[in-house]
Each structure stands twice: as structure tokens, then as C-alpha cells.
Design a protein around this motif. Structure first.
Motif, PDB file in Angstrom:
ATOM      1  N   TRP A   1       0.839  -1.196   0.000  1.00  0.00           N
ATOM      2  CA  TRP A   1       0.000   0.000   0.000  1.00  0.00           C
ATOM      3  C   TRP A   1       0.869   1.239   0.000  1.00  0.00           C
ATOM      4  CZ3 TRP A   1      -1.758  -3.292   4.414  1.00  0.00           C
ATOM      5  CH2 TRP A   1      -2.823  -4.133   4.057  1.00  0.00           C
ATOM      6  N   VAL A   2       0.591   2.153  -0.893  1.00  0.00           N
ATOM      7  CA  VAL A   2       1.252   3.454  -0.918  1.00  0.00           C
ATOM      8  C   VAL A   2       0.250   4.459  -0.357  1.00  0.00           C
ATOM      9  CG1 VAL A   2       2.377   5.203  -2.336  1.00  0.00           C
ATOM     10  CG2 VAL A   2       2.628   2.778  -2.915  1.00  0.00           C
ATOM     11  N   VAL A   3       0.511   4.931   0.852  1.00  0.00           N
ATOM     12  CA  VAL A   3      -0.468   5.700   1.621  1.00  0.00           C
ATOM     13  C   VAL A   3      -0.133   7.189   1.530  1.00  0.00           C
ATOM     14  CG1 VAL A   3      -1.538   5.962   3.897  1.00  0.00           C
ATOM     15  CG2 VAL A   3      -0.650   3.720   3.174  1.00  0.00           C
ATOM     16  N   VAL A   4      -1.017   7.953   0.868  1.00  0.00           N
ATOM     17  CA  VAL A   4      -0.709   9.356   0.612  1.00  0.00           C
ATOM     18  C   VAL A   4      -1.897  10.254   0.959  1.00  0.00           C
ATOM     19  CG1 VAL A   4       0.874   8.719  -1.248  1.00  0.00           C
ATOM     20  CG2 VAL A   4      -1.491   9.298  -1.807  1.00  0.00           C
ATOM     21  N   ASP A   5      -1.572  11.506   1.250  1.00  0.00           N
ATOM     22  CA  ASP A   5      -2.568  12.566   1.371  1.00  0.00           C
ATOM     23  C   ASP A   5      -2.594  13.342   0.053  1.00  0.00           C
ATOM     24  OD1 ASP A   5      -2.878  11.807   3.980  1.00  0.00           O
ATOM     25  OD2 ASP A   5      -1.832  13.535   4.827  1.00  0.00           O
ATOM     26  N   VAL A   6      -3.651  14.112  -0.159  1.00  0.00           N
ATOM     27  CA  VAL A   6      -3.684  15.001  -1.313  1.00  0.00           C
ATOM     28  C   VAL A   6      -2.889  16.256  -1.018  1.00  0.00           C
ATOM     29  CG1 VAL A   6      -5.165  16.468  -2.736  1.00  0.00           C
ATOM     30  CG2 VAL A   6      -5.829  14.111  -2.273  1.00  0.00           C
ATOM     31  N   ASP A   7      -3.237  16.946   0.074  1.00  0.00           N
ATOM     32  CA  ASP A   7      -2.553  18.184   0.456  1.00  0.00           C
ATOM     33  C   ASP A   7      -2.328  19.072  -0.758  1.00  0.00           C
ATOM     34  OD1 ASP A   7      -2.540  17.674   3.154  1.00  0.00           O
ATOM     35  OD2 ASP A   7      -0.604  16.680   3.141  1.00  0.00           O
ATOM     36  N   GLN A   8      -1.045  19.443  -0.985  1.00  0.00           N
ATOM     37  CA  GLN A   8      -0.730  20.346  -2.093  1.00  0.00           C
ATOM     38  C   GLN A   8      -0.190  19.617  -3.312  1.00  0.00           C
ATOM     39  OE1 GLN A   8       1.166  19.726   0.424  1.00  0.00           O
ATOM     40  NE2 GLN A   8       3.346  19.768  -0.117  1.00  0.00           N
ATOM     41  N   PHE A   9      -0.169  18.296  -3.286  1.00  0.00           N
ATOM     42  CA  PHE A   9       0.484  17.533  -4.354  1.00  0.00           C
ATOM     43  C   PHE A   9      -0.357  17.495  -5.632  1.00  0.00           C
ATOM     44  CE2 PHE A   9       2.200  15.518  -0.410  1.00  0.00           C
ATOM     45  CZ  PHE A   9       3.512  15.934  -0.575  1.00  0.00           C
ATOM     46  N   GLN A  10       0.346  17.440  -6.769  1.00  0.00           N
ATOM     47  CA  GLN A  10      -0.304  17.408  -8.075  1.00  0.00           C
ATOM     48  C   GLN A  10       0.093  16.177  -8.883  1.00  0.00           C
ATOM     49  OE1 GLN A  10      -2.528  19.848  -9.018  1.00  0.00           O
ATOM     50  NE2 GLN A  10      -2.251  20.747  -6.993  1.00  0.00           N
ATOM     51  N   ASP A  11       0.726  15.199  -8.234  1.00  0.00           N
ATOM     52  CA  ASP A  11       1.257  14.053  -8.983  1.00  0.00           C
ATOM     53  C   ASP A  11       0.558  12.738  -8.614  1.00  0.00           C
ATOM     54  OD1 ASP A  11       2.335  14.007  -6.421  1.00  0.00           O
ATOM     55  OD2 ASP A  11       4.252  13.161  -7.070  1.00  0.00           O
ATOM     56  N   LEU A  12      -0.700  12.826  -8.212  1.00  0.00           N
ATOM     57  CA  LEU A  12      -1.424  11.616  -7.829  1.00  0.00           C
ATOM     58  C   LEU A  12      -1.606  10.668  -9.010  1.00  0.00           C
ATOM     59  CD1 LEU A  12      -4.148  13.236  -5.552  1.00  0.00           C
ATOM     60  CD2 LEU A  12      -2.292  11.742  -4.787  1.00  0.00           C
TER      61      LEU A  12
ATOM     62  N   LEU B   1      -8.434  11.415 -11.121  1.00  0.00           N
ATOM     63  CA  LEU B   1      -7.232  12.076 -10.567  1.00  0.00           C
ATOM     64  C   LEU B   1      -6.730  13.212 -11.456  1.00  0.00           C
ATOM     65  CD1 LEU B   1      -5.213   9.031  -9.151  1.00  0.00           C
ATOM     66  CD2 LEU B   1      -6.690  10.630  -7.915  1.00  0.00           C
ATOM     67  N   ILE B   2      -7.637  14.136 -11.748  1.00  0.00           N
ATOM     68  CA  ILE B   2      -7.266  15.288 -12.565  1.00  0.00           C
ATOM     69  C   ILE B   2      -6.596  16.335 -11.674  1.00  0.00           C
ATOM     70  CG2 ILE B   2      -8.129  17.150 -14.042  1.00  0.00           C
ATOM     71  CD1 ILE B   2     -10.451  15.304 -14.786  1.00  0.00           C
ATOM     72  N   PRO B   3      -5.380  16.771 -12.020  1.00  0.00           N
ATOM     73  CA  PRO B   3      -4.687  17.768 -11.196  1.00  0.00           C
ATOM     74  C   PRO B   3      -5.505  19.042 -11.020  1.00  0.00           C
ATOM     75  CG  PRO B   3      -3.178  16.802 -12.789  1.00  0.00           C
ATOM     76  CD  PRO B   3      -4.559  16.316 -13.153  1.00  0.00           C
ATOM     77  N   ARG B   4      -5.452  19.581  -9.810  1.00  0.00           N
ATOM     78  CA  ARG B   4      -6.129  20.812  -9.416  1.00  0.00           C
ATOM     79  C   ARG B   4      -7.656  20.679  -9.374  1.00  0.00           C
ATOM     80  NH1 ARG B   4      -1.814  21.918 -12.486  1.00  0.00           N
ATOM     81  NH2 ARG B   4      -0.158  23.177 -11.505  1.00  0.00           N
ATOM     82  N   ARG B   5      -8.137  19.430  -9.423  1.00  0.00           N
ATOM     83  CA  ARG B   5      -9.571  19.199  -9.241  1.00  0.00           C
ATOM     84  C   ARG B   5      -9.800  18.201  -8.117  1.00  0.00           C
ATOM     85  NH1 ARG B   5     -12.394  18.331 -15.045  1.00  0.00           N
ATOM     86  NH2 ARG B   5     -14.028  17.617 -13.630  1.00  0.00           N
ATOM     87  N   GLU B   6      -8.824  18.142  -7.209  1.00  0.00           N
ATOM     88  CA  GLU B   6      -8.893  17.162  -6.127  1.00  0.00           C
ATOM     89  C   GLU B   6     -10.065  17.407  -5.187  1.00  0.00           C
ATOM     90  OE1 GLU B   6      -4.863  17.263  -7.825  1.00  0.00           O
ATOM     91  OE2 GLU B   6      -6.139  18.837  -6.950  1.00  0.00           O
ATOM     92  N   GLU B   7     -10.476  18.655  -5.019  1.00  0.00           N
ATOM     93  CA  GLU B   7     -11.583  18.942  -4.106  1.00  0.00           C
ATOM     94  C   GLU B   7     -12.885  18.292  -4.567  1.00  0.00           C
ATOM     95  OE1 GLU B   7     -12.362  22.852  -2.818  1.00  0.00           O
ATOM     96  OE2 GLU B   7     -10.352  23.196  -2.002  1.00  0.00           O
TER      97      GLU B   7
END
Length: 216
Positions: A85-96, A188-194
Motif C-alpha cells: 500500500w502506498v499511503v498518501v494525502d492530497v494536500d498540495q500535491f499534483q502528482d497523484l 485524478l485530474i490535477p487541481r480538481r482534487e476537491e
């Protein structure tokens, strides 16, 4: 009545030996909170879960996890990991999306909490409200509810680290993990994470562990 999804050992039954337990690897960016939570899962389930931390972006964490998985596969003395499992937050990242591609190519699972891991923690006591789409909002709510505490509120309150609260988290997470958010999470479109917040993939981690437990 105890939920039927609660792990058997959560109902005071004996935890089986881990001598031949399934092995899992979790790689995350959280040095404290996520580590503490996966240590709890390691206690609750008849599985061996190793947690590794690196303060990197999601795609970098995915590459690091893939490297660890390859290194482990070279060791003939142990079974391969049942899952990584690669466990990540969204936060400010744009490389999901890049992280998802790396995980797909290496047979790993990307576990996203949007906007942060505290969404999942808040679900242990109540469903994370739909309006909580930013990291400060979720982190402050978790601290106010005394779910997190200590230095910079990075430590999880021991009172929620049990099977009953985890069972509640599964139910609550499914309330905000709607099908519409699922579509946006998959894109997973960048800058549309909200558009898929609040969200947590931690449900998949627990489901995996429950499935393996029931098959043993």
C-alpha cells in the motif's frame, strides 16, 4: 449488538499465531500518525504489516515502494508481500495520477486520503462532513474531537485505536465515499482534487485484511 464485520479478535477471541501470517508493506509520508495507525492494524489482525516512511511526494513514494517490493522479492526466505500500500494525502500535491500509474505498473495499491489522513481518523467517531475539503479544516476538527493530540496533534488518541471504532469508521467512510466522488478519485485530474473530498481509500486496506482473516 456487535457488527459482524468486527474482527473476531475484537470480540475477545484469541489472536492466532503470526508465524505464517500474510505479509504486507505500507509506505507513507506520515512519520507519526500513519505509522501509529498501521501499528494498531498490526495488533488487531493476524497479519504482519511493515510500515516505511519517507517525506516525499506521492509519485516518489510509489517509486520507493516499488523499489522495496523488488528488493523483498529477491529474498527467497520469505513469502512475497500479499499487498503493498502506498499511503498518501492530497494536500498540495499534483502528482497523484503519476503515483497511480506507478502503483498499477508494479501491482501495488494507491491509498489516498483527501485532503488528509485525518478524514479516516474522524470517521472513527463520526462521518467526515462533506464541507471538510481542506487539510486545516479536517485537522482542526480531529483535534477538537480529541482524536489527535500531543505535539502538533500528530498522535492518535488510544481510545479510538480498537476494532469497534474501526468498524464505525468503515460505515462512516462509505457515507462520504459516494459513487460521484469515486469517479473523480479514479480520474485524478490535477487541481480538481476537491471534487472527490472528503475521501479515504483506507476502507480498502481494512477490507483486504478482513478478507484475508476470514479465509484463514
Amino acid at each position: 449488538m456487535t457488527s459482524r464485520r468486527t474482527p473476531r479478535h475484537g470480540r475477545n477471541s484469541k489472536i492466532r499465531s503470526k508465524a505464517h501470517a500474510k505479509r504486507y508493506l505500507a509506505v507513507g509520508g506520515g512519520a507519526v500518525t500513519e505509522r501509529q495507525y498501521f501499528e494498531m492494524l498490526n495488533r488487531l489482525f493476524p497479519a504482519t504489516i511493515t510500515y516505511r516512511h519517507k517525506n516525499n511526494s506521492p509519485s516518489q513514494l510509489a517509486s520507493y515502494a516499488a523499489e522495496l517490493k523488488r528488493d523483498d522479492a529477491r529474498n527467497d526466505s520469505t513469502d512475497d508481500y500479499a499487498q503493498v500500500w502506498v499511503v498518501v494525502d492530497v494536500d498540495q500535491f499534483q502528482d497523484l495520477a503519476q503515483a497511480q500509474t506507478i502503483c498499477d505498473e508494479n501491482g501495488m495499491e494507491l491509498i489516498i486520503s483527501n485532503p488528509c489522513f485525518e478524514v479516516w481518523l474522524l470517521d472513527h467517531v463520526r462521518a467526515c462532513p462533506p464541507s471538510f475539503t481542506t487539510t486545516p479544516a479536517v485537522e482542526q476538527a480531529a483535534a477538537r474531537a480529541q482524536i489527535t493530540q500531543g505535539n502538533r496533534n500528530k498522535y492518535i488518541a488510544e481510545s479510538i485505536l480498537d476494532a469497534a471504532h474501526m468498524d464505525a469508521a468503515m460505515r462512516n467512510a462509505r457515507r462520504h465515499n459516494t459513487s460521484q466522488r469515486q469517479r473523480e478519485r479514479n480520474r485524478l485530474i490535477p487541481r480538481r482534487e476537491e471534487e472527490f473530498a472528503p475521501w479515504t481509500d483506507m476502507v480498502r486496506v481494512v477490507e483486504e485484511l478482513l478478507q484475508k482473516e476470514s479465509s484463514q
